[in-house]
Scaffold this active site. Structure first.
Site, short mmCIF file in Angstrom:
data_model
loop_
_atom_site.label_atom_id
_atom_site.label_comp_id
_atom_site.label_asym_id
_atom_site.label_seq_id
_atom_site.Cartn_x
_atom_site.Cartn_y
_atom_site.Cartn_z
N GLU A 308 0.89 -1.17 0.00
CA GLU A 308 0.00 0.00 0.00
C GLU A 308 0.92 1.21 0.00
O GLU A 308 1.65 1.45 0.96
CB GLU A 308 -0.93 -0.03 1.21
CG GLU A 308 -1.91 -1.20 1.11
CD GLU A 308 -2.90 -1.31 2.27
OE1 GLU A 308 -2.85 -0.47 3.20
OE2 GLU A 308 -3.71 -2.25 2.25
N CYS A 342 -2.36 9.10 3.23
CA CYS A 342 -2.08 8.65 1.86
C CYS A 342 -3.27 8.90 0.93
O CYS A 342 -3.11 9.08 -0.26
CB CYS A 342 -1.74 7.17 1.87
SG CYS A 342 -3.09 6.15 2.49
N GLU A 521 -6.50 -5.31 0.29
CA GLU A 521 -6.80 -5.86 1.61
C GLU A 521 -8.16 -5.32 2.04
O GLU A 521 -8.72 -4.44 1.40
CB GLU A 521 -5.69 -5.50 2.60
CG GLU A 521 -4.34 -6.10 2.18
CD GLU A 521 -3.32 -6.18 3.31
OE1 GLU A 521 -3.73 -6.32 4.47
OE2 GLU A 521 -2.11 -6.11 3.00
P1 NAD Z 1 8.54 5.05 4.09
O1 NAD Z 1 8.39 4.27 2.84
O2 NAD Z 1 9.65 6.03 4.18
O3 NAD Z 1 8.70 4.10 5.35
C1 NAD Z 1 7.76 3.10 5.65
C2 NAD Z 1 8.43 2.01 6.45
O4 NAD Z 1 9.38 1.33 5.63
C3 NAD Z 1 9.20 2.50 7.67
O5 NAD Z 1 8.99 1.61 8.73
C4 NAD Z 1 10.64 2.44 7.20
O6 NAD Z 1 11.57 2.31 8.23
C5 NAD Z 1 10.61 1.21 6.32
N1 NAD Z 1 11.66 1.11 5.31
C6 NAD Z 1 12.25 2.11 4.63
N2 NAD Z 1 13.14 1.61 3.74
C7 NAD Z 1 13.09 0.26 3.86
C8 NAD Z 1 13.77 -0.83 3.22
N3 NAD Z 1 14.66 -0.62 2.26
N4 NAD Z 1 13.48 -2.09 3.62
C9 NAD Z 1 12.56 -2.32 4.59
N5 NAD Z 1 11.90 -1.34 5.23
C10 NAD Z 1 12.15 -0.07 4.87
O7 NAD Z 1 7.12 5.77 4.30
P2 NAD Z 1 6.72 6.79 5.44
O8 NAD Z 1 7.46 8.07 5.20
O9 NAD Z 1 6.83 6.12 6.75
O10 NAD Z 1 5.15 7.01 5.14
C11 NAD Z 1 4.66 7.94 4.23
C12 NAD Z 1 4.38 7.27 2.90
O11 NAD Z 1 3.50 6.18 3.09
C13 NAD Z 1 3.67 8.17 1.90
O12 NAD Z 1 4.21 7.94 0.62
C14 NAD Z 1 2.22 7.68 1.94
O13 NAD Z 1 1.47 7.92 0.78
C15 NAD Z 1 2.43 6.23 2.15
N6 NAD Z 1 1.24 5.61 2.74
C16 NAD Z 1 0.45 4.82 1.96
C17 NAD Z 1 -0.71 4.25 2.49
C18 NAD Z 1 -1.63 3.40 1.66
O14 NAD Z 1 -2.54 2.80 2.23
N7 NAD Z 1 -1.46 3.32 0.37
C19 NAD Z 1 -1.03 4.49 3.82
C20 NAD Z 1 -0.20 5.31 4.59
C21 NAD Z 1 0.94 5.86 4.05
O1 6OD Z 2 -8.55 2.99 6.44
C1 6OD Z 2 -7.68 2.15 6.14
O2 6OD Z 2 -7.88 0.93 6.29
C2 6OD Z 2 -6.40 2.59 5.58
N1 6OD Z 2 -5.56 1.61 5.20
C3 6OD Z 2 -6.13 3.91 5.50
C4 6OD Z 2 -4.94 4.44 4.97
C5 6OD Z 2 -4.63 5.74 5.17
C6 6OD Z 2 -3.41 6.29 4.68
O3 6OD Z 2 -2.80 7.19 5.21
#
Ligand code: NAD
Ligand code: 6OD
Length: 540
Positions: A308, A342, A521
């Protein structure tokens, strides 16, 4: 037994001084096992656990025990509100990650692997109830890590943390599998039925924006399906995942079913976990670039991934919308959680006849947002998660100006009083006047900001909404039912909200198209990832 002590005014220091239970972590002790155990013994020594009483110690949770990293390495967690150190987080090395994976493997062979889905469901209900009992502890931990307003965490993050466990407990209890009768050449026939089995040990890699909500969104279905998990929370939000360990123990979840390792991504716990051969599947929420790195790690051993990832989500506002509802919804989708959602909107397209009115109204509302301490019930926007993230967001604030944007409101750092001036604050920001190919209108910023552009017809706005490689979520604001269906059918996004935003029914498929995600999911869809479906064919 537990010697979990609490520091002054702190419900969030968990240290278990000794570990008898830990010994059943490693059933057959290879040399490698013994090495891992020795390192954990070093980790449990008081000198490796202690830190200033004003600062919380956040430890790894392995096989039902709280343990520090064997190397003694730790990192500081700072408050986004004022930059003060709030925790010292023990960083898991390869040995702790290995111990956590082995604990998770061992738990699959123990009582957890033998109980029925209904019994698992009861345990997950107990977990949800225990979260609710400890509601204030979770609230305090989540708010401390993220700086989000307590009013937001109270109605979103913590209740969803509990709800995720109940929803997936119910889903698993009520789902059936398929059955087919078939003819055979000899006329006796055969029957086929499918059974679901756990995948095994699931690695769960989490982001910081909705820490408990998004972590339990993965842990709950994984456990409901009979798997065990090793969670790697974000380095920016380590506390609620850690606190959940206490809840698991209190609820009676067997040791080793839920494990937490702390650290960063590359060269740290994240990479150690995703490259560990004992991890059977990896579920990830975070940036698209990180998801790609995790896919590469998962390719070794051909392990399945559920990803995600990021988005650059459009909101499309038609002139026939309920104007006030569209303003309310767009305010939330642009600025909730300081824009760090996100599913949030960073591109708003407004039909030309109401463009000026919409921009004026959104500006007026954005300027009423109240930035302040999380504990103040009047606060409607907190800081960004960190100064590092603020640097990124501010780089886009500068780029917007370079790319020729008109700043409707915001665009900088607000004047915050006293100690708050040291926090990661930014102004809620609205721009107009940018091209569709500007960095600010094409790249995910993940801050409290949006660009508003006018449009003239459906085909045009669809083309503009769909042009990016992202495809996570979209909102459409219209009172024309036929148009709502037409638009929803053609928007390239995993989730389309009509006249709403972030309205969640947890039984529905959730995930992103294109570079926003792989897999779905939610409800029964989670079973596709967290179970192996096996067909049994019986010749009669
Ligand atoms: P990130 O990708 O920087 O980090 C996420 C996790 O991955 C952290 O725990 C980090 O330590 C870990 N990580 C980083 N590099 C890794 C590697 N090489 N191997 C294994 N683990 C690694 O993301 P963030 O800054 O924590 O969150 C913000 C981002 O998440 C935004 O891009 C947002 O859009 C996205 N997001 C998506 C969803 C969704 O449901 N699609 C939900 C929430 C956040
Ligand atoms: O509502 C959820 O289940 C979900 N995965 C939300 C994601 C939010 C992103 O920041």
């Amino acid at each position: 037994m537990s010697a979990g002590w609490r520091g002054p005014g702190s419900p969030l220091i968990w240290i278990k001084a000794e570990s008898c239970a830990h010994n059943h972590l490693l059933a057959a002790k290879s040399a490698h096992d013994r090495k891992a155990e020795e390192m954990l013994d070093v980790a449990r020594k008081p000198e490796n656990l202690a830190s200033s009483p004003a600062v919380k110690d956040v430890l790894n949770f392995i096989a039902g025990e709280y343990v520090a990293g064997g190397s003694g390495k730790s990192f500081d967690k700072r408050s986004p509100v004022d930059g003060a150190q709030i925790a010292r987080v023990s960083e898991a090395g390869e040995a702790e990650v290995d111990a956590a994976v082995r604990a998770a493997q061992a738990a699959l062979q123990g009582p957890w692997g033998k109980i029925t889905p209904a019994e698992r469901g009861d345990l997950l209900y107990a977990v949800a109830n225990e979260i609710n009992k400890r509601f204030d502890d979770f609230l305090q931990a989540e708010v401390a890590d993220t700086g989000k307003p307590v009013s937001l965490a109270r109605h979103l993050d913590i209740p969803r943390g509990a709800a995720n466990f109940k929803v997936f407990a119910d889903t698993v209890k009520n789902v059936s599998t398929e059955f087919f009768e078939m003819a055979t050449p000899d006329g006796t026939g055969a029957i086929n039925y499918a059974v679901r089995r756990p995948v095994g040990v699931v690695g769960v890699i989490c982001p910081w924006n909705l820490p408990l909500l998004l972590m339990t969104w993965k842990v709950a279905p994984a456990l409901a399906c009979g798997n065990t998990v090793v969670v790697k929370p974000s380095e920016e939000s380590p506390q609620t995942a850690t606190l959940l360990g206490e809840v698991m123990n209190a609820a009676g979840v067997p040791k080793g079913v839920y494990n937490v390792v702390h650290g960063f991504g590359p060269g740290s716990a994240g990479e150690f976990l995703t490259s560990h051969p004992g991890v059977n599947a990896i579920t990830f929420t975070g940036e698209t670039r990180t998801g790609a790195a995790i896919m590469k790690a998962a390719a070794d051993g051909a392990r399945p991934v559920s990803l995600e990832m990021g988005g650059k989500n459009p909101a499309i506002v038609f002139a026939d919308c309920d104007f006030d509802a569209a303003i309310d919804g767009t305010m939330r989708s642009c600025f909730a959680n300081c824009g760090q959602v996100c599913l949030g909107t960073e591109r708003v397209y407004v039909e030309r006849p109401i463009f000026d009115k919409f921009v004026t109204a959104l500006k007026a509302r954005a300027e009423k947002l109240k930035l302040g301490t999380p504990a103040d019930e009047a606060t409607t926007m907190g800081p960004l998660i960190s100064h590092e993230h603020r640097d990124k967001v501010l780089s886009y604030y500068r780029k917007a100006v370079e790319e020729g944007a008109t700043i409707v409101t915001g665009g900088g750092i607000p004047n915050m009083p006293g100690e708050l001036a040291k926090g990661a604050w930014v102004e809620p920001t609205i721009w107009t006047g940018l091209r569709d190919d500007a960095a600010v209108t094409t790249e995910e910023i993940f801050g409290p900001c949006a660009h508003i552009a006018p449009f003239d017809d459906e085909d045009e706005v669809l083309r503009r909404a769909n042009v990016l490689d992202y495809g996570l979520a979209a909102s459409v604001w219209t009172t024309n039912l036929a148009r709502a269906h037409r638009m929803s059918a053609r928007i390239e996004a995993g989730i389309v909200w009509v006249n709403s935003w972030f309205l969640r029914d947890l039984r529905t498929p959730f995930g992103g198209m294109k570079q926003s995600g792989i897999g779905r999911e939610g409800g029964v869809h989670s079973l596709e990832f967290y179970t192996e479906l096996k067909n049994v064919c019986i010749k009669l």
